[in-house]
Design an enzyme around this catalytic site. Sequence first.
Site, PDB file in Angstrom:
ATOM      1  N   SER A  26      12.306  14.873  12.996  1.00 11.13           N
ATOM      2  CA  SER A  26      13.204  13.854  13.541  1.00 11.13           C
ATOM      3  C   SER A  26      13.949  13.159  12.412  1.00 11.13           C
ATOM      4  CB  SER A  26      12.407  12.818  14.336  1.00 11.13           C
ATOM      5  OG  SER A  26      13.236  11.695  14.567  1.00 11.13           O
ATOM      6  N   HIS A  33      15.684  17.436  15.192  1.00 12.47           N
ATOM      7  CA  HIS A  33      15.491  16.556  16.347  1.00 12.47           C
ATOM      8  C   HIS A  33      16.322  15.290  16.128  1.00 12.47           C
ATOM      9  CE1 HIS A  33      13.245  15.023  19.849  1.00 12.47           C
ATOM     10  NE2 HIS A  33      13.195  13.864  19.214  1.00 12.47           N
ATOM     11  N   MET A  71      17.786   8.698  24.542  1.00 12.50           N
ATOM     12  CA  MET A  71      17.080   7.520  25.065  1.00 12.50           C
ATOM     13  C   MET A  71      18.147   6.504  25.444  1.00 12.50           C
ATOM     14  SD  MET A  71      14.032   7.608  22.277  1.00 12.50           S
ATOM     15  CE  MET A  71      14.925   8.778  21.276  1.00 12.50           C
ATOM     16  N   ASP A  74      17.429  11.656  17.600  1.00 13.05           N
ATOM     17  CA  ASP A  74      17.029  10.600  18.532  1.00 13.05           C
ATOM     18  C   ASP A  74      18.178   9.625  18.746  1.00 13.05           C
ATOM     19  OD1 ASP A  74      14.179  11.099  19.141  1.00 13.05           O
ATOM     20  OD2 ASP A  74      13.962  10.939  16.961  1.00 13.05           O
ATOM     21  N   ASP A 125       6.394  14.596  21.227  1.00 10.19           N
ATOM     22  CA  ASP A 125       7.182  13.739  20.346  1.00 10.19           C
ATOM     23  C   ASP A 125       6.540  12.365  20.176  1.00 10.19           C
ATOM     24  OD1 ASP A 125       9.202  12.487  18.949  1.00 10.19           O
ATOM     25  OD2 ASP A 125      10.662  12.518  20.588  1.00 10.19           O
ATOM     26  N   GLY A 126       6.182  12.040  18.940  1.00 12.99           N
ATOM     27  CA  GLY A 126       5.697  10.702  18.617  1.00 12.99           C
ATOM     28  C   GLY A 126       4.327  10.710  17.962  1.00 12.99           C
ATOM     29  N   GLY A 127       4.264  10.253  16.736  1.00  9.00           N
ATOM     30  CA  GLY A 127       2.970  10.125  16.058  1.00  9.00           C
ATOM     31  C   GLY A 127       2.290  11.440  15.732  1.00  9.00           C
ATOM     32  N   MET A 174       6.382  12.421  25.735  1.00  5.75           N
ATOM     33  CA  MET A 174       6.321  11.360  24.728  1.00  5.75           C
ATOM     34  C   MET A 174       4.856  11.015  24.454  1.00  5.75           C
ATOM     35  SD  MET A 174       9.373  10.744  23.760  1.00  5.75           S
ATOM     36  CE  MET A 174       8.770   9.594  22.530  1.00  5.75           C
ATOM     37  N   GLY A 189      11.338   4.623  21.104  1.00  2.00           N
ATOM     38  CA  GLY A 189      12.121   3.540  20.521  1.00  2.00           C
ATOM     39  C   GLY A 189      12.021   3.458  19.006  1.00  2.00           C
ATOM     40  N   PHE A 190      10.903   3.899  18.459  1.00  6.32           N
ATOM     41  CA  PHE A 190      10.706   3.741  17.019  1.00  6.32           C
ATOM     42  C   PHE A 190       9.940   4.928  16.442  1.00  6.32           C
ATOM     43  CE2 PHE A 190      10.836  -0.348  19.097  1.00  6.32           C
ATOM     44  CZ  PHE A 190      11.804  -1.026  18.351  1.00  6.32           C
ATOM     45  N   GLY A 191      10.227   5.237  15.185  1.00  2.89           N
ATOM     46  CA  GLY A 191       9.429   6.222  14.474  1.00  2.89           C
ATOM     47  C   GLY A 191       8.174   5.554  13.936  1.00  2.89           C
ATOM     48  N   GLY A 192       7.230   6.348  13.471  1.00  5.81           N
ATOM     49  CA  GLY A 192       6.056   5.833  12.776  1.00  5.81           C
ATOM     50  C   GLY A 192       5.027   5.123  13.635  1.00  5.81           C
ATOM     51  N   HIS A 204      17.510  14.202  21.777  1.00  8.62           N
ATOM     52  CA  HIS A 204      16.663  13.418  22.670  1.00  8.62           C
ATOM     53  C   HIS A 204      17.420  12.138  22.999  1.00  8.62           C
ATOM     54  CE1 HIS A 204      12.615  10.959  22.884  1.00  8.62           C
ATOM     55  NE2 HIS A 204      13.267  10.952  24.026  1.00  8.62           N
ATOM     56  N   MET A 216      19.498   6.393  20.629  1.00  9.89           N
ATOM     57  CA  MET A 216      18.969   5.208  21.340  1.00  9.89           C
ATOM     58  C   MET A 216      20.091   4.203  21.561  1.00  9.89           C
ATOM     59  SD  MET A 216      15.591   4.615  19.040  1.00  9.89           S
ATOM     60  CE  MET A 216      14.420   5.927  18.710  1.00  9.89           C
TER      61      MET A 216
HETATM   62  C1  DX5 Z   1      10.597   7.904  19.202  1.00 19.60           C
HETATM   63  C2  DX5 Z   1      11.371   9.166  18.881  1.00 19.60           C
HETATM   64  C3  DX5 Z   1      10.644  10.125  18.031  1.00 19.60           C
HETATM   65  C4  DX5 Z   1      10.289   9.579  16.681  1.00 19.60           C
HETATM   66  C5  DX5 Z   1       9.264  10.457  16.057  1.00 19.60           C
HETATM   67  O1  DX5 Z   1      11.274   7.181  20.132  1.00 19.60           O
HETATM   68  O2  DX5 Z   1      11.713   9.846  20.066  1.00 19.60           O
HETATM   69  O3  DX5 Z   1      11.355  11.337  17.907  1.00 19.60           O
HETATM   70  O4  DX5 Z   1      11.389   9.465  15.827  1.00 19.60           O
HETATM   71  O5  DX5 Z   1       8.857   9.855  14.870  1.00 19.60           O
HETATM   72  P1  DX5 Z   1       7.329   9.834  14.422  1.00 19.60           P
HETATM   73  O6  DX5 Z   1       6.937  11.277  14.215  1.00 19.60           O
HETATM   74  O7  DX5 Z   1       7.369   9.053  13.150  1.00 19.60           O
HETATM   75  O8  DX5 Z   1       6.548   9.187  15.514  1.00 19.60           O
HETATM   76 ZN    ZN Z   2      12.506  11.964  19.904  1.00 18.41          ZN
END
Ligand code: DX5
Ligand code: ZN
Length: 217
Positions: free
Chosen positions: A7, A32, A67, A34, A174-176, A136, A141-144, A65, A36
């Site tokens: 991502s 990927h 959002m 994202d 997707d996510g974490g 999901m 909404g956020f990475g990490g 993706h 938003m």
């Molecule tokens: C969250 C995004 C993810 C995110 C993944 O809303 O859809 O794609 O960027 O990032 P990590 O792998 O850091 O959770």
């Molecule tokens: Zn995503």
Amino acid sequence: MPLLAPSLLSADFTRLGEDIEMLNQSEADWFHLDVMDGVFVPNISFGMPVIKDIARLARKPLDTHLMIVKPERYFEVFRDLGIDSLSIHYEAVVHLNRAVNQIKELGMKAGVVLNPHTPIVMLTDIITEVDMILIMSVNPGFGGQKFIEGTYGRVRELKKLIKDTGSTALIEVDGGVNFENAPLLTAAGADVLVAGNTVFSAENPSHAIKMLKNHKV
Ligand code: DX5
Ligand code: ZN
């Protein structure tokens, strides 16, 4: 071995070109993206001008993706930007069947995304129409963010639905995603793993991509 879709949300935007080139040369399978809007999710990422430049440099499929609310407003724009697959949230679209068909008619692959709380059973009447389901494993909404453990059971349930209906949909998570949960997700039935933080906070991102795909820690 799963497909790996890093991502770009976790990339360094002051040197996006270098990060894109690193991904081009890595074992990553897709990019990927994202998108938003600050309405569907409590964050705003990037939009068309940035995607246009990413598309110019990226030499792998662009997995996008969305959002955003009312994503159908922009399907044609994304097609014109060179997007290969568009995933839209079940929770953001009223006429899901129509939206999925519009994406496919424009020549893109169509994905449906489920938030962590949306039951898998909601996909029953769309599963044979879609190219991909994105599960999901964090609240979008956020990475990490921290991976939600209940995801494994959801992936297994979705795999069963796909098998029972003869659907050809891929399962993307997707996510974490990290080195610990990646092999467990693949074992549960995931075909594609998204990873932001695990890739871009690594000392050697292309090595992290290799490890995530090969499941060696
Ligand atoms: C969250 C995004 C993810 C995110 C993944 O809303 O859809 O794609 O960027 O990032 P990590 O792998 O850091 O959770
Ligand atoms: Zn995503």
